[in-house]
Design a protein around this motif. Structure first.
Motif, PDB file in Angstrom:
ATOM      1  N   THR A  69       0.715  -1.174   0.064  1.00  0.00           N
ATOM      2  CA  THR A  69       0.057   0.060  -0.305  1.00  0.00           C
ATOM      3  C   THR A  69       0.921   1.203   0.022  1.00  0.00           C
ATOM      4  N   ASP A  70       2.029   1.099   0.344  1.00  0.00           N
ATOM      5  CA  ASP A  70       2.780   2.325   0.208  1.00  0.00           C
ATOM      6  C   ASP A  70       3.897   2.198  -0.735  1.00  0.00           C
ATOM      7  N   VAL A 154      -9.319 -11.151   0.643  1.00  0.00           N
ATOM      8  CA  VAL A 154      -8.196 -11.031   1.760  1.00  0.00           C
ATOM      9  C   VAL A 154      -7.033 -10.730   0.997  1.00  0.00           C
ATOM     10  N   MET A 155      -6.364  -9.563   1.196  1.00  0.00           N
ATOM     11  CA  MET A 155      -5.311  -8.884   0.372  1.00  0.00           C
ATOM     12  C   MET A 155      -4.301  -8.268   1.359  1.00  0.00           C
ATOM     13  N   THR A 156      -3.433  -9.077   2.280  1.00  0.00           N
ATOM     14  CA  THR A 156      -2.902  -8.416   3.267  1.00  0.00           C
ATOM     15  C   THR A 156      -1.736  -7.718   2.583  1.00  0.00           C
ATOM     16  N   ASP A 157      -1.481  -6.284   3.554  1.00  0.00           N
ATOM     17  CA  ASP A 157      -0.258  -5.491   3.098  1.00  0.00           C
ATOM     18  C   ASP A 157       1.027  -6.419   3.726  1.00  0.00           C
ATOM     19  N   ILE A 158       2.037  -6.239   2.742  1.00  0.00           N
ATOM     20  CA  ILE A 158       3.290  -6.634   2.894  1.00  0.00           C
ATOM     21  C   ILE A 158       3.988  -6.195   4.178  1.00  0.00           C
ATOM     22  N   ASN A 159       4.070  -4.869   4.503  1.00  0.00           N
ATOM     23  CA  ASN A 159       4.527  -4.413   5.578  1.00  0.00           C
ATOM     24  C   ASN A 159       3.709  -4.652   6.942  1.00  0.00           C
ATOM     25  N   SER A 160       2.496  -4.787   6.692  1.00  0.00           N
ATOM     26  CA  SER A 160       1.531  -5.108   8.146  1.00  0.00           C
ATOM     27  C   SER A 160       1.936  -6.666   8.499  1.00  0.00           C
TER      28      SER A 160
END
Length: 259
Positions: A69-70, A154-160
């Motif tokens: 997301t960033d 379900v698409m999780t942010d890699i940093n989170s």
């Protein structure tokens, strides 16, 4: 009679400045080894992230993937993972440097006990991380992805995700150190085995409270941390019952330099 100021020493053997100089030297060695391991891992940072994210990706619905997301996340997240992984891999060297710094102040019988405890703490820390990866992650991520409401991808942010798994790695790695901490308390005479058995009900409750604090707010990960902590506490009691408190005997001190 002329007053003179006594030389400030630590432990009566080495001046304080010499202790600080040695401490700085050992800290620099730790940083150098850490950075060397990081330099070797950085080239494989993306592959390392692929390995770490595997427990989640196998449960992602077909047609979905992890997201960034960033703007800088595709670079910074693997970079951070490589940096943290390098520190974890350098842990045996870090503990050896800490041991080498404090060893000259120990007696021979204390060194004989400390070395096995040091080795055990390294093995248990890595065992805790392995338990988190191979046992806890599949259960937790399988539960999370299966409870998603209908229509929610379900698409999780890699940093989170990285922050989540590193928290669990650290929590389980430290939790697996309980036997070492228990044995140290018994050896130091701070507590006896009978007292450890007496406070067992409070320890069980404390394990679940710690699980609530150190893990995400779900019952599965909290229970999977609390139960091993309790079992490892029992292991610490078992080994503690085989030992006697260590008493310092000045006549047995080993003045030989330590590596």
């Amino acid at each position: 009679m002329k007053d003179t100021l006594p030389e400030q020493t630590t432990g009566g053997d080495m001046p304080l400045v010499a202790h600080l100089t040695e401490l700085r030297s050992r800290l620099l060695r730790i940083v150098v080894i850490w950075m060397l391991i990081f330099a070797g891992l950085f080239y494989f940072a993306n592959d390392l992230y692929t390995f770490i994210s595997e427990p989640l990706r196998v449960f992602l619905p077909e047609g979905t993937s992890m997201i960034a997301t960033d703007v800088a996340s595709p670079f910074l997240t693997p970079f951070k993972l490589a940096l943290i992984s390098a520190l974890f891999l350098a842990m045996p060297f870090v503990l050896h440097q800490i041991w080498s710094f404090i060893a000259p102040g120990l007696y021979k019988h204390e060194k004989r006990i400390a070395v096995p405890l040091l080795a055990s703490s390294i093995v248990l820390f890595y065992a805790g991380m392995a338990f988190a990866y191979y046992v806890v992650f599949p259960l937790v991520f399988g539960f999370f992805t299966s409870t998603a409401p209908e229509g929610v991808a379900v698409m999780t942010d890699i940093n989170s995700y990285l922050d989540f798994v590193m928290t669990l790695f650290l929590a389980f790695g430290l939790a697996f150190e309980i036997p070492v901490a228990t044995v140290l308390l018994v050896l130091a005479g701070a507590v006896n085995v009978a007292k450890l058995r007496q406070i067992r009900p409070y320890v069980v409750v404390g394990c679940f409270l710690i699980g609530m604090v150190l893990t995400p707010p779900d019952v599965i990960s909290q229970t999977l941390l609390a139960l091993p902590m309790w079992l490892l506490y029992e292991v610490g009691i078992l080994f503690g019952s085989m030992l006697k408190p260590v008493t310092r005997e000045p006549d047995t001190k080993d003045d030989s330099p330590s590596a």
